[in-house]
Design a protein around this motif. Sequence first.
Motif, mmCIF file in Angstrom:
data_model
loop_
_atom_site.group_PDB
_atom_site.id
_atom_site.type_symbol
_atom_site.label_atom_id
_atom_site.label_comp_id
_atom_site.label_asym_id
_atom_site.label_seq_id
_atom_site.Cartn_x
_atom_site.Cartn_y
_atom_site.Cartn_z
ATOM 1 N N SER A 40 7.028 3.654 9.249
ATOM 2 C CA SER A 40 6.116 4.038 10.313
ATOM 3 C C SER A 40 4.888 3.149 10.219
ATOM 4 C CB SER A 40 5.724 5.503 10.150
ATOM 5 O OG SER A 40 4.814 5.877 11.135
ATOM 6 N N PHE A 41 4.550 2.508 11.317
ATOM 7 C CA PHE A 41 3.407 1.613 11.340
ATOM 8 C C PHE A 41 2.373 2.135 12.320
ATOM 9 C CE2 PHE A 41 6.822 -1.133 9.863
ATOM 10 C CZ PHE A 41 6.221 -1.768 8.790
ATOM 11 N N SER A 42 1.129 2.109 11.910
ATOM 12 C CA SER A 42 0.029 2.524 12.777
ATOM 13 C C SER A 42 -0.434 1.329 13.610
ATOM 14 C CB SER A 42 -1.131 3.044 11.931
ATOM 15 O OG SER A 42 -1.757 1.957 11.255
ATOM 16 N N PRO A 43 -1.239 1.575 14.630
ATOM 17 C CA PRO A 43 -1.802 0.455 15.386
ATOM 18 C C PRO A 43 -2.603 -0.495 14.481
ATOM 19 C CG PRO A 43 -2.092 2.481 16.618
ATOM 20 C CD PRO A 43 -1.573 2.875 15.256
ATOM 21 N N GLU A 44 -3.254 0.039 13.468
ATOM 22 C CA GLU A 44 -4.017 -0.802 12.529
ATOM 23 C C GLU A 44 -3.088 -1.705 11.726
ATOM 24 O OE1 GLU A 44 -4.458 2.594 12.772
ATOM 25 O OE2 GLU A 44 -6.361 2.528 13.863
ATOM 26 N N ASP A 45 -1.919 -1.167 11.344
ATOM 27 C CA ASP A 45 -0.925 -1.979 10.633
ATOM 28 C C ASP A 45 -0.495 -3.159 11.500
ATOM 29 O OD1 ASP A 45 -0.846 -0.174 8.441
ATOM 30 O OD2 ASP A 45 0.732 1.003 9.400
ATOM 31 N N PHE A 46 -0.208 -2.880 12.766
ATOM 32 C CA PHE A 46 0.200 -3.944 13.684
ATOM 33 C C PHE A 46 -0.915 -4.972 13.878
ATOM 34 C CE2 PHE A 46 3.452 -0.833 15.062
ATOM 35 C CZ PHE A 46 4.562 -1.621 14.847
ATOM 36 N N ASP A 47 -2.156 -4.511 13.909
ATOM 37 C CA ASP A 47 -3.287 -5.438 14.036
ATOM 38 C C ASP A 47 -3.341 -6.393 12.843
ATOM 39 O OD1 ASP A 47 -4.060 -4.311 16.449
ATOM 40 O OD2 ASP A 47 -5.661 -3.087 15.558
ATOM 41 N N VAL A 48 -3.138 -5.853 11.649
ATOM 42 C CA VAL A 48 -3.142 -6.685 10.438
ATOM 43 C C VAL A 48 -2.004 -7.696 10.499
ATOM 44 C CG1 VAL A 48 -2.762 -6.680 7.930
ATOM 45 C CG2 VAL A 48 -4.288 -4.982 8.969
ATOM 46 N N LEU A 49 -0.812 -7.221 10.802
ATOM 47 C CA LEU A 49 0.358 -8.104 10.871
ATOM 48 C C LEU A 49 0.189 -9.182 11.935
ATOM 49 C CD1 LEU A 49 3.014 -5.314 10.458
ATOM 50 C CD2 LEU A 49 2.824 -7.312 8.958
ATOM 51 N N ARG A 50 -0.234 -8.776 13.121
ATOM 52 C CA ARG A 50 -0.394 -9.735 14.224
ATOM 53 C C ARG A 50 -1.504 -10.736 13.922
ATOM 54 N NH1 ARG A 50 -0.757 -13.269 17.431
ATOM 55 N NH2 ARG A 50 -0.340 -13.170 19.652
ATOM 56 N N GLY A 51 -2.593 -10.255 13.327
ATOM 57 C CA GLY A 51 -3.704 -11.145 12.994
ATOM 58 C C GLY A 51 -3.313 -12.200 11.977
#
Length: 68
Positions: free
Chosen positions: A8-19
């Motif tokens: 399960s990934f939070s929006p913050e997790d996706f922000d870190v990954l995408r960044g």
Amino acid sequence: MSLLVNSSFSPEDFDVLRGALGAWCAERRIDIKSVEAQFAASAALDLYQAGHDSRETLLHALRDRKAA
């Protein structure tokens, strides 16, 4: 390639990954939609799940990983 079972990934997790992935691609002048970027994204997911959970540590780990 990453196997994301019961993850399960939070929006913050996706922000870190995408960044981190975006920065890695920009440094190498690689299109984020390229096959090479897809492999890096898979590696980024593995690295993130292994504990590189900030943009800076994930980007550093991506830089240090061996090219596939």
